[in-house]
Enzyme design. Structure first.
Site, PDB file in Angstrom:
ATOM      1  N   ASN A 138      73.989  86.881  33.668  1.00 24.60           N
ATOM      2  CA  ASN A 138      72.890  86.739  34.618  1.00 24.60           C
ATOM      3  C   ASN A 138      73.388  86.883  36.053  1.00 24.60           C
ATOM      4  O   ASN A 138      73.168  87.883  36.716  1.00 24.60           O
ATOM      5  CB  ASN A 138      72.179  85.410  34.417  1.00 24.60           C
ATOM      6  CG  ASN A 138      70.929  85.263  35.271  1.00 24.60           C
ATOM      7  OD1 ASN A 138      70.296  84.218  35.290  1.00 24.60           O
ATOM      8  ND2 ASN A 138      70.525  86.284  35.990  1.00 24.60           N
ATOM      9  N   ALA A 180      78.186  82.479  30.325  1.00 25.64           N
ATOM     10  CA  ALA A 180      78.502  81.795  31.588  1.00 25.64           C
ATOM     11  C   ALA A 180      79.903  82.129  32.084  1.00 25.64           C
ATOM     12  O   ALA A 180      80.872  82.075  31.327  1.00 25.64           O
ATOM     13  CB  ALA A 180      78.338  80.283  31.472  1.00 25.64           C
ATOM     14  N   GLY A 181      79.973  82.463  33.367  1.00 27.18           N
ATOM     15  CA  GLY A 181      81.249  82.689  34.032  1.00 27.18           C
ATOM     16  C   GLY A 181      81.637  84.142  34.202  1.00 27.18           C
ATOM     17  O   GLY A 181      82.525  84.465  34.986  1.00 27.18           O
ATOM     18  N   GLY A 224      77.562  80.348  36.522  1.00 23.59           N
ATOM     19  CA  GLY A 224      77.285  80.879  37.841  1.00 23.59           C
ATOM     20  C   GLY A 224      78.492  81.047  38.736  1.00 23.59           C
ATOM     21  O   GLY A 224      78.361  81.464  39.886  1.00 23.59           O
ATOM     22  N   LYS A 243      67.667  79.193  23.012  1.00 20.13           N
ATOM     23  CA  LYS A 243      68.993  78.969  23.584  1.00 20.13           C
ATOM     24  C   LYS A 243      69.022  77.510  24.026  1.00 20.13           C
ATOM     25  O   LYS A 243      68.337  77.124  24.961  1.00 20.13           O
ATOM     26  CB  LYS A 243      69.267  79.895  24.761  1.00 20.13           C
ATOM     27  CG  LYS A 243      70.671  79.719  25.316  1.00 20.13           C
ATOM     28  CD  LYS A 243      70.859  80.397  26.646  1.00 20.13           C
ATOM     29  CE  LYS A 243      72.252  80.034  27.179  1.00 20.13           C
ATOM     30  NZ  LYS A 243      72.383  80.356  28.616  1.00 20.13           N
TER      31      LYS A 243
END
Length: 279
Positions: free
Chosen positions: A230, A208-209, A182, A121
């Protein structure tokens, strides 16, 4: 009451669905998980197992050789017979640094028995405040790594033209952010994400987000091949429960994508026929 056959037909949607395939490798789940920000390793492992994710990404720079084979190591605690490691170059600010860390990631995979794993990644982030990926650096590093035989999964701002360029240099997926990493803001770039999905011939993974399971549902409904989550899990009040919610959300989104939504109307349409009314 719905018949047994109607439930079977619904199940058939996923049973006969095309698998998620990245660079020739088949994955059973369309949910990928990160491993950072958990309170402890037990919580991380429990969340990952509950999510039924097939791919787990690990930040190579955070791994130390002295911990790699420890019983307390997160990697050593994962069921690597069913989980594919995705080393990432998180924390890298330059092309050269990302290339070096990608090589270290391949070594990590070899040490844990995934000898043919050359997935990476790719993250090149030189902006410490907003953590937006460097488009030029990402493209340069991607082209180099692809030429070295890596399966490159590049993290990028949702720019349709950059997405096409990354695909043209040979990237195995496109990984546009939904909103700042995040932040948990959800899908803030819907129009661009949809263009990328429509124009791509490789899997598009929303990264992301994402803040909650409804964001994952929406991403998959609009045609994304997978989502990577995550913070939404690790920073929730109950990470294991949120991991389950994400797993169900991805399945729900895929059902809806395959079923195809109804056409929208600008006016109300009755759900019952107007004929045969009892007066």
């Amino acid at each position: 009451m719905a018949s047994i056959s109607s439930f079977a037909q619904a199940d058939d949607l996923l049973r006969f669905d095309k698998d998620l395939i990245i660079d020739g490798k088949v994955f059973r789940s369309r949910l990928m998980l990160g491993t950072g920000k958990y309170k402890n390793m037990q919580e991380a492992v429990s969340s990952i197992v509950t999510s039924q994710a097939s791919i787990v990404t690990v930040a190579v720079r955070r791994l130390q050789d002295t911990k790699l084979h420890s019983q307390r190591s997160l990697i050593a605690s994962l069921p690597l017979d069913s989980i594919w490691l995705l080393p990432n170059t998180a924390g890298c600010t330059t092309v050269q640094e990302a290339i070096r860390v990608a090589s270290l990631g391949h070594e990590v995979c070899q040490r844990v028995g995934q000898l043919h794993n050359k997935f990476v990644k790719l993250e090149v982030i030189s902006d410490p405040q907003y953590l937006l990926p460097d488009p030029i650096g990402t493209l340069k590093a991607a082209e180099y790594l692809v030429n070295k035989g890596y399966s490159v999964l590049p993290y990028m701002f949702p720019d349709p033209m950059l997405a096409k360029q990354l695909e043209e240099v040979g990237c195995s997926t496109i990984m546009p952010l939904a909103s700042p990493i995040g932040s948990g803001q959800g899908l803030k770039n819907m129009e661009n994400l949809q263009i990328i999905i429509n124009n791509s011939s490789v899997p598009v993974i929303i990264d992301a987000g994402i803040g909650t399971s409804s964001d994952a549902v929406k991403a998959i409904e609009m045609g994304a091949s997978a989502v990577l989550v995550n913070s939404a899990i690790a920073q929730s009040q109950n990470p294991v429960a949120m991991a389950k919610a994400m797993q169900l959300g991805v399945c729900a989104g895929r059902y809806a994508y395959l079923a195809k939504r109804m056409k929208q109307s600008g006016v109300a349409l009755p759900s019952s026929p107007s004929t045969g009314l009892v007066i």
